[in-house]
Design an enzyme around this catalytic site. Structure first.
Site, mmCIF file in Angstrom:
data_model
loop_
_atom_site.group_PDB
_atom_site.id
_atom_site.type_symbol
_atom_site.label_atom_id
_atom_site.label_comp_id
_atom_site.label_asym_id
_atom_site.label_seq_id
_atom_site.Cartn_x
_atom_site.Cartn_y
_atom_site.Cartn_z
ATOM 1 N N LYS A 140 7.518 -14.142 -21.227
ATOM 2 C CA LYS A 140 6.908 -13.419 -21.859
ATOM 3 C C LYS A 140 9.198 -13.151 -23.024
ATOM 4 O O LYS A 140 9.730 -13.662 -21.585
ATOM 5 C CB LYS A 140 6.920 -11.568 -21.741
ATOM 6 C CG LYS A 140 7.155 -11.718 -20.207
ATOM 7 C CD LYS A 140 8.583 -10.501 -20.730
ATOM 8 C CE LYS A 140 9.129 -9.726 -18.896
ATOM 9 N NZ LYS A 140 9.965 -9.267 -19.408
ATOM 10 N N PRO A 149 11.700 -20.087 -15.365
ATOM 11 C CA PRO A 149 13.212 -20.003 -14.284
ATOM 12 C C PRO A 149 13.049 -18.225 -13.759
ATOM 13 O O PRO A 149 12.259 -17.334 -14.136
ATOM 14 C CB PRO A 149 14.383 -20.143 -15.302
ATOM 15 C CG PRO A 149 13.171 -21.008 -16.069
ATOM 16 C CD PRO A 149 11.950 -20.442 -16.784
ATOM 17 N N ALA A 208 14.377 -14.597 -14.041
ATOM 18 C CA ALA A 208 15.293 -14.896 -15.372
ATOM 19 C C ALA A 208 14.820 -13.262 -16.693
ATOM 20 O O ALA A 208 15.501 -13.143 -17.560
ATOM 21 C CB ALA A 208 15.005 -15.593 -15.944
ATOM 22 N N GLY A 209 14.020 -12.571 -16.983
ATOM 23 C CA GLY A 209 13.829 -11.304 -16.895
ATOM 24 C C GLY A 209 12.800 -12.082 -17.871
ATOM 25 O O GLY A 209 12.117 -11.345 -18.653
ATOM 26 N N GLY A 253 9.556 -13.188 -16.799
ATOM 27 C CA GLY A 253 8.215 -12.591 -16.168
ATOM 28 C C GLY A 253 7.714 -13.082 -15.285
ATOM 29 O O GLY A 253 6.109 -13.113 -15.669
ATOM 30 N N GLY A 280 6.951 -14.087 -12.490
ATOM 31 C CA GLY A 280 6.437 -13.371 -11.008
ATOM 32 C C GLY A 280 4.333 -13.002 -11.454
ATOM 33 O O GLY A 280 3.943 -12.576 -10.933
ATOM 34 N N SER A 281 5.523 -12.342 -12.535
ATOM 35 C CA SER A 281 4.314 -10.942 -12.770
ATOM 36 C C SER A 281 3.658 -11.717 -13.767
ATOM 37 O O SER A 281 2.033 -11.019 -13.349
ATOM 38 C CB SER A 281 4.921 -10.249 -14.088
ATOM 39 O OG SER A 281 5.574 -9.386 -13.785
ATOM 40 N N ASP A 337 5.436 -5.052 -15.345
ATOM 41 C CA ASP A 337 5.237 -6.149 -16.303
ATOM 42 C C ASP A 337 4.219 -6.846 -16.525
ATOM 43 O O ASP A 337 3.453 -7.790 -16.965
ATOM 44 C CB ASP A 337 6.202 -7.264 -16.282
ATOM 45 C CG ASP A 337 8.109 -6.674 -16.877
ATOM 46 O OD1 ASP A 337 7.838 -5.492 -17.735
ATOM 47 O OD2 ASP A 337 8.927 -7.045 -16.922
HETATM 48 O O1 C5P Z 1 7.523 -2.340 -11.296
HETATM 49 P P1 C5P Z 1 9.053 -3.398 -10.924
HETATM 50 O O2 C5P Z 1 8.144 -3.837 -9.111
HETATM 51 O O3 C5P Z 1 8.864 -4.923 -11.347
HETATM 52 O O4 C5P Z 1 10.490 -2.833 -10.800
HETATM 53 C C1 C5P Z 1 11.071 -2.886 -10.122
HETATM 54 C C2 C5P Z 1 12.499 -2.181 -10.534
HETATM 55 O O5 C5P Z 1 12.899 -2.247 -11.406
HETATM 56 C C3 C5P Z 1 12.019 -0.612 -9.945
HETATM 57 O O6 C5P Z 1 11.733 -0.507 -8.848
HETATM 58 C C4 C5P Z 1 12.958 0.514 -10.598
HETATM 59 O O7 C5P Z 1 14.464 -0.294 -10.228
HETATM 60 C C5 C5P Z 1 13.094 -0.544 -11.928
HETATM 61 N N1 C5P Z 1 12.437 -0.201 -13.070
HETATM 62 C C6 C5P Z 1 11.939 0.643 -14.095
HETATM 63 N N2 C5P Z 1 11.841 1.379 -15.052
HETATM 64 C C7 C5P Z 1 10.329 0.313 -15.184
HETATM 65 C C8 C5P Z 1 10.388 -0.852 -14.850
HETATM 66 C C9 C5P Z 1 10.722 -1.262 -13.733
HETATM 67 O O8 C5P Z 1 13.346 1.615 -12.987
HETATM 68 N N3 C5P Z 1 10.146 0.733 -16.416
#
Ligand code: C5P
Length: 287
Positions: free
Chosen positions: A8, A91, A94-95, A97, A99-100, A133
């Site tokens: 994504k 990759p 990398a942002g 997504g 793993g998600s 995500d």
């Molecule tokens: O939900 P996920 O495990 O992907 O999020 C990883 C970290 O990113 C969270 O622990 C939080 O610190 C931050 N995060 C956030 N707000 C979001 C998504 C992620 O602060 N909407």
């Protein structure tokens, strides 16, 4: 059975504020691109996960596919007997997504492989537990995600075109980036860019924004240097996706994307470069 898990891109990412539960409220226009991991499911008496294509990713209970399979099995009331072969091409860290998307593909795949038939709302509840995500990958290829990520609005195809992805060798932790986010980093801008008209890549690119860029650049100053080198190169704007570290630019035609990618490749040193297409409604792959 094989399920593909696309990458994504966050075309916009507005951080609305810090929540009592430690997360941030977001509003983000997200599109999927035709860069895919692949999950192959086969029968087994116990849970087995094998990973191809990226030695850095552990195949243990820290992997989101492992967690997705076990949460799904518990929700469905079955033993998690399955063999999953995960081929990585997106990759990691990398942002994009990766793993998600793998976790969402695992839910969809097991729902079919085990013949469980949970509906999308039930899959979304499991997806939310796995990560902010994950739910968006259970929807259309162009969406707006809100809240922590659990509220997903499907869009009709709003944009078509090509993406040049620049994936630097450095990674940043999502939690570190959010921790450094400061509301003062956000500039005045139009946030609902997906509603603007016309929506060519050339018209939209200068309007895209990511409120996490400043924080990611503070976590790793090499990203700021890379962004400075790429942004404006050949007249193209460059944005970061998610909490980084990958950056991208959008193009209306493939030839222009390829020409810019060649220039960007030189400027971006040891970064991995991909030229991909934005997925549209006709590319729906999971639902
Ligand atoms: O939900 P996920 O495990 O992907 O999020 C990883 C970290 O990113 C969270 O622990 C939080 O610190 C931050 N995060 C956030 N707000 C979001 C998504 C992620 O602060 N909407």
């Amino acid at each position: 059975m094989i399920v593909r898990a696309p990458a994504k891109l966050n075309l916009t990412l507005a951080v609305r504020g810090h929540r009592a539960d430690g997360y941030h409220d977001l509003e983000s226009w997200v599109v999927l691109v035709d860069l895919f991991d692949e999950l192959a499911f086969s029968s087994a008496s116990r849970f087995e996960l094998e990973i191809d294509g990226d030695d850095s990713i552990p195949a243990d209970d820290t992997n989101l596919v492992w967690k997705a399979a076990h949460l799904f099995a518990a929700a469905a009331g079955v033993r998690p007997g399955v063999r999953i072969r995960l081929t990585k091409r997106v990759p990691a860290g990398a942002g994009l997504g990766g793993g998600s998307s793998d976790a969402a593909a695992c839910l969809v795949g097991l729902n079919s492989h085990w013949g469980i038939g949970l509906d999308r709302a039930a899959l979304e509840r499991i997806a939310c537990e796995l990560g902010s995500d994950v739910p968006l990958f259970l929807h259309a290829s162009q969406v707006v995600m809100r809240g922590r990520g659990e509220r997903v609005e499907q869009l009709a195809t709003r944009i078509r075109g090509w993406v040049v992805l620049i994936c630097p060798a450095v990674h940043v932790s999502t939690a570190d980036v959010y921790a450094l986010f400061a509301p003062a980093d956000t500039l005045p801008r139009r946030t609902d860019v997906w509603l603007s008209d016309p929506l060519s890549c050339a018209a939209v690119m200068p309007q895209l924004f990511n409120d996490l860029e400043m924080a990611a650049f503070a976590v790793n100053p090499a990203l700021r240097e890379l962004h400075t080198r790429l942004n404006g190169l050949g007249g193209a704007c460059v944005r970061m996706t998610g909490s980084g570290a990958a950056m991208f630019s959008l193009f209306d035609d493939e030839q222009r994307a390829r020409a810019w990618a060649a220039e960007a490749g030189v400027a971006a040193g040891d970064s991995e470069i991909h030229i991909r297409r934005i997925l549209t409604a006709t590319d729906e792959i999971q639902f």
